[in-house]
Design a protein around this motif. Structure first.
Motif, short mmCIF file in Angstrom:
data_model
loop_
_atom_site.label_atom_id
_atom_site.label_comp_id
_atom_site.label_asym_id
_atom_site.label_seq_id
_atom_site.Cartn_x
_atom_site.Cartn_y
_atom_site.Cartn_z
N UNK A 11 0.79 -1.32 0.00
CA UNK A 11 0.10 0.11 0.01
C UNK A 11 0.84 1.20 -0.14
N UNK A 12 1.70 1.39 0.90
CA UNK A 12 2.77 2.33 1.04
C UNK A 12 3.32 2.70 -0.25
N UNK A 13 3.86 1.77 -0.94
CA UNK A 13 4.76 1.87 -2.22
C UNK A 13 3.87 2.14 -3.17
N UNK A 14 2.80 1.76 -3.47
CA UNK A 14 1.61 2.11 -4.34
C UNK A 14 1.27 3.56 -4.40
N UNK A 15 1.04 4.06 -3.30
CA UNK A 15 0.84 5.31 -2.86
C UNK A 15 1.87 6.21 -3.29
N UNK A 16 3.21 5.85 -2.88
CA UNK A 16 4.24 6.68 -3.40
C UNK A 16 4.55 6.87 -4.79
N UNK A 17 4.41 5.57 -5.51
CA UNK A 17 5.00 5.51 -6.98
C UNK A 17 3.82 6.45 -7.53
N UNK A 18 2.38 6.19 -7.37
CA UNK A 18 1.24 6.98 -7.82
C UNK A 18 1.47 8.43 -7.87
N UNK A 19 2.39 9.07 -6.84
CA UNK A 19 2.18 10.42 -6.64
C UNK A 19 3.16 11.10 -7.73
N UNK A 20 4.25 10.07 -8.21
CA UNK A 20 5.24 10.72 -9.26
C UNK A 20 4.48 11.04 -10.50
N UNK A 21 4.84 12.23 -10.98
CA UNK A 21 4.42 12.54 -12.27
C UNK A 21 4.89 11.69 -13.36
N UNK A 22 4.48 11.72 -14.58
CA UNK A 22 4.66 10.89 -15.76
C UNK A 22 6.23 11.33 -16.03
N UNK A 23 6.71 12.59 -16.07
CA UNK A 23 8.04 13.16 -16.48
C UNK A 23 8.93 12.55 -15.44
N UNK A 24 8.52 12.47 -14.35
CA UNK A 24 9.39 11.87 -13.15
C UNK A 24 9.55 10.46 -13.48
N UNK A 25 8.72 9.48 -13.82
CA UNK A 25 8.69 8.18 -14.22
C UNK A 25 9.69 8.16 -15.38
N UNK A 26 9.62 8.72 -16.18
CA UNK A 26 10.42 8.77 -17.37
C UNK A 26 11.91 9.00 -17.30
N UNK A 27 12.17 9.98 -16.25
CA UNK A 27 13.76 10.41 -15.92
C UNK A 27 14.21 9.35 -14.99
N UNK A 28 13.47 8.75 -14.23
CA UNK A 28 13.90 7.68 -13.42
C UNK A 28 14.06 6.30 -14.13
N UNK A 29 13.21 6.07 -15.08
CA UNK A 29 13.32 4.85 -15.63
C UNK A 29 14.50 4.85 -16.74
N UNK A 30 15.23 6.14 -17.18
CA UNK A 30 16.21 6.19 -18.05
C UNK A 30 17.62 6.03 -17.28
N UNK A 31 17.35 6.33 -15.70
CA UNK A 31 18.58 6.41 -14.85
C UNK A 31 18.60 4.84 -14.73
N UNK A 32 17.38 3.99 -14.39
CA UNK A 32 17.37 2.43 -14.04
C UNK A 32 17.96 1.88 -15.51
N UNK A 33 17.79 2.40 -16.51
CA UNK A 33 18.43 1.62 -17.91
C UNK A 33 19.86 1.93 -17.95
N UNK A 34 20.30 2.97 -17.50
CA UNK A 34 21.73 3.29 -17.25
C UNK A 34 22.57 2.16 -16.35
N UNK A 35 21.78 2.07 -15.11
CA UNK A 35 22.05 1.35 -14.04
C UNK A 35 22.34 -0.23 -14.65
N UNK A 36 21.52 -0.42 -15.37
CA UNK A 36 21.30 -1.91 -15.95
C UNK A 36 22.26 -2.43 -16.82
N UNK A 37 22.62 -1.36 -17.65
CA UNK A 37 23.87 -1.60 -18.61
C UNK A 37 25.10 -1.28 -17.94
N UNK A 38 25.21 -0.79 -16.85
CA UNK A 38 26.47 -0.30 -16.08
C UNK A 38 26.84 -1.48 -15.39
#
Length: 200
Positions: A11-38
């Motif tokens: 419940x806590x994680x869903x609430x925190x994640x849903x509070x993120x703006x789509x642009x912020x999800x996109x930014x963090x997703x790009x960072x995740x991709x960089x982490x994955x390849x690194x």
């Protein structure tokens, strides 16, 4: 101790994640991709299993990883899951730039299994699996949506397969050990956040 129950963490994680703006999800997703390849030996793998994101749940955008893999023409293949009619099990099909997709009853995009054009891939084939999650504890046990899909699937993967969770909540360190872990729960090998790599 109640705060270390899966339902509480979910419940806590869903609430925190849903509070993120789509642009912020996109930014963090790009960072995740960089982490994955690194941090992972991607070029050494032959099969990688990826989940396709459910945008309305603000899941990490794994398409950034998928399209980069296709662009780099690495010598391995991708597969994605399809939920079966029983509602509790998964089958896995190759994912290519021309694989047709359709949304399932939850809105998750899935490969359209149309033999002989789309081959099923057995769990034993995978070298690594990207795993969706809401939280992870300090021992590598994950909190998902509660359906049990991935635990059943991961239990069938071969020994040595890497199970890599993707966590879009940047400041979410592993929580204290969950008190309602089941014998059927499968531990992750690692978890990525936009700013960290956790190994278990």
């Amino acid at each position: 101790m109640e705060e270390n129950l899966k339902a509480t963490r979910r419940r806590a994680a869903l609430a925190r994640r849903r509070a993120l703006a789509p642009a912020e999800i996109a930014r963090r997703s790009a960072q995740l991709a960089d982490q994955f390849f690194a941090h992972f030996p991607v070029a050494e793998w032959r099969w990688l299993h990826v989940f396709l994101p459910l945008a309305r749940q603000h899941e990490p955008d794994t398409w950034l990883i998928i399209r980069r893999l296709w662009a780099e023409v690495l010598p391995f293949r991708l597969a994605a899951p399809v939920v079966q009619p029983d509602g509790i099990s998964l089958r896995h099909y190759e994912l290519t730039p021309v694989t047709p997709l359709q949304a399932n009853r939850w809105g998750i995009p899935e490969p359209v299994p149309t033999p002989p054009h789309l081959a099923e891939v057995p769990p034993e084939a995978f070298d690594a699996v990207l795993v969706p999650l809401l939280a992870v504890d300090a021992t590598g046990h994950r909190v998902g949506y509660g359906g049990g899909f991935y635990d059943q699937f991961l239990a069938r993967c071969r020994p040595g397969c890497a199970f890599i969770g993707l966590q879009v909540l940047d400041d979410e360190a592993p929580v204290p050990p969950l008190i309602d872990v089941l014998p059927t729960d499968i531990r992750l090998t690692a978890c990525l956040t936009p700013g960290s790599v956790w190994r278990f």
